[in-house]
Design a protein around this motif. Structure first.
Motif, short mmCIF file in Angstrom:
data_model
loop_
_atom_site.label_atom_id
_atom_site.label_comp_id
_atom_site.label_asym_id
_atom_site.label_seq_id
_atom_site.Cartn_x
_atom_site.Cartn_y
_atom_site.Cartn_z
N PHE A 159 23.33 29.78 34.00
CA PHE A 159 24.00 31.03 33.58
C PHE A 159 23.79 32.19 34.47
N ALA A 160 22.62 32.26 35.21
CA ALA A 160 22.52 33.52 36.20
C ALA A 160 23.19 33.30 37.22
N LYS A 161 23.45 31.80 37.83
CA LYS A 161 24.38 31.57 39.09
C LYS A 161 25.89 32.08 38.49
N ALA A 162 26.28 31.62 37.29
CA ALA A 162 27.86 31.73 36.88
C ALA A 162 27.85 33.39 36.84
N MET A 163 27.04 34.12 36.58
CA MET A 163 27.22 35.51 36.18
C MET A 163 27.43 36.11 37.67
N GLY A 164 26.98 35.48 38.60
CA GLY A 164 27.06 36.12 40.03
C GLY A 164 28.27 35.34 40.94
N GLU A 165 28.93 34.35 40.33
CA GLU A 165 30.01 33.57 41.10
C GLU A 165 31.11 34.60 41.32
N PHE A 166 31.47 34.51 42.65
CA PHE A 166 32.56 35.42 43.19
C PHE A 166 33.54 34.72 43.86
N GLY A 167 33.04 33.94 45.05
CA GLY A 167 34.25 33.22 46.17
C GLY A 167 35.06 32.28 45.30
N ALA A 168 34.62 31.56 44.63
CA ALA A 168 35.42 30.34 44.09
C ALA A 168 36.14 30.95 42.86
N THR A 182 35.40 39.58 36.77
CA THR A 182 34.03 39.50 36.06
C THR A 182 33.37 40.56 36.87
N LEU A 183 31.83 40.67 36.76
CA LEU A 183 31.23 41.46 37.47
C LEU A 183 31.33 41.64 38.82
N PRO A 184 31.39 40.53 39.45
CA PRO A 184 31.16 40.51 41.12
C PRO A 184 32.42 40.87 41.41
N SER A 185 33.65 40.34 40.90
CA SER A 185 35.04 40.92 40.91
C SER A 185 35.27 42.43 40.82
N ALA A 186 34.69 42.92 40.03
CA ALA A 186 34.84 44.43 39.56
C ALA A 186 34.08 45.40 40.68
N ILE A 187 32.94 44.70 41.08
CA ILE A 187 32.18 45.43 42.32
C ILE A 187 33.02 45.37 43.32
N TYR A 188 33.44 44.22 43.76
CA TYR A 188 34.47 44.19 44.91
C TYR A 188 35.38 45.11 45.12
N ALA A 189 36.11 45.10 43.76
CA ALA A 189 37.16 46.33 43.56
C ALA A 189 36.85 47.59 43.65
N PHE A 190 35.92 47.88 42.97
CA PHE A 190 35.57 49.31 43.01
C PHE A 190 35.11 49.63 44.65
N LEU A 191 34.55 48.76 45.35
CA LEU A 191 34.40 49.10 46.74
C LEU A 191 35.57 49.24 47.49
N GLN A 192 36.50 48.82 47.17
CA GLN A 192 37.82 49.10 47.97
C GLN A 192 38.50 50.40 47.69
N VAL A 193 38.03 50.96 46.67
CA VAL A 193 38.62 52.35 46.43
C VAL A 193 37.93 53.64 46.82
N PRO A 194 38.49 54.57 47.15
CA PRO A 194 37.61 55.73 47.53
C PRO A 194 36.95 56.11 46.19
N GLY A 195 35.63 56.70 46.34
CA GLY A 195 34.78 57.01 45.32
C GLY A 195 34.16 55.93 44.16
N GLY A 196 34.72 54.87 44.35
CA GLY A 196 34.25 53.52 43.52
C GLY A 196 32.73 53.24 43.85
N GLU A 197 32.00 53.87 44.71
CA GLU A 197 30.79 53.24 45.22
C GLU A 197 29.62 53.55 43.82
#
Length: 232
Positions: A159-168, A182-197
């Motif tokens: 479950f914990a590993k699934a929560m952090g899965e991103f690449g696949a 998902t959470l990792p994808s959202a983090i990645y998306a926010f880091l791609q836009v100004p002010g999303g940190e």
């Protein structure tokens, strides 16, 4: 939490929990069966099966996601059949995110359960068999209670590993807000836009909290089950 997180962030957290839950629940029966086969059975190609099970651990996650897309995409052999016969679509759906997470977490689940099975003294199983119990009954009444801590640990670790899965996941189902983000994808998306940190940092904190909570729950539940099994 809804006040601390924005609607889009909360949506990513909820989807991650949903994806991780179903990835774990759906793969657990197969995980137990595969772990039992690798720990107790002898059959041709056993090492090949073991290698396939652990392949997601050593392959780049993007490669795993691409293979899933080729296989379970609407144009793939399995994906096309499932869509035509059952109306079930994985590619670019949350169900695909669950499938990708399950595949990536499966080796960790199997390994934890397999170690628990190998720790069970085979003589206990043999003694039950000599008393007339069949294989299924031996497993249900002897092996299963003894390996419950390992099953719990494997399930929560998956479950914990699934929560952090991103690449696949992002390769197989993309990064669609509200559907596959998902959470990792959202983090990645926010880091791609100004002010999303700031939003990315909040989600990273949530991810760490969930992962730590899952690991602590694994330890607590495993210890309680172990005490009950040992009769303490």
């Amino acid at each position: 939490m809804t006040g601390w997180l924005g609607p889009e962030e909360w949506q990513a957290v909820a989807l991650s929990l949903r994806v991780s839950f179903w990835a774990t629940v759906a793969s657990l029966p197969l995980g137990i069966l595969v772990a039992l086969a690798l720990a107790r059975w002898s059959f041709p190609g056993k090492q090949i099966v073991n290698g396939i099970v652990h392949l997601p651990l050593i392959l780049p996650p993007v490669v795993t996601g691409y293979l899933l897309l080729l296989t379970f995409g609407t144009q793939g052999p399995v994906g096309g059949f499932l869509e035509e016969r059952l109306g079930l679509v994985f590619a670019f759906r949350w169900t695909g995110a669950a499938l990708a997470a399950a595949v990536m977490a499966f080796p960790l689940m199997v390994r934890a359960i397999r170690l628990a099975i190998e720790a069970v003294d085979p003589k206990l199983e043999q003694a039950a068999a000599t008393l007339g119990a069949g294989r299924i009954r031996v497993f249900a009444t002897v092996t299963l209670p003894l390996i419950l801590p390992g099953i719990i640990a494997g399930a929560i670790l998956a479950f914990a590993k699934a929560m952090g899965e991103f690449g696949a996941t992002i390769t197989f189902v993309s990064n669609i807000p509200g559907q596959t983000q998902t959470l990792p994808s959202a983090i990645y998306a926010f880091l791609q836009v100004p002010g999303g940190e700031t939003a990315a940092l909040r989600l990273a904190g949530v991810s760490v909290a969930i992962a730590m909570g899952a690991l602590l729950a694994s330890e607590i539940l495993a210890r309680r089950v172990a005490k009950r099994v040992s009769g303490i």
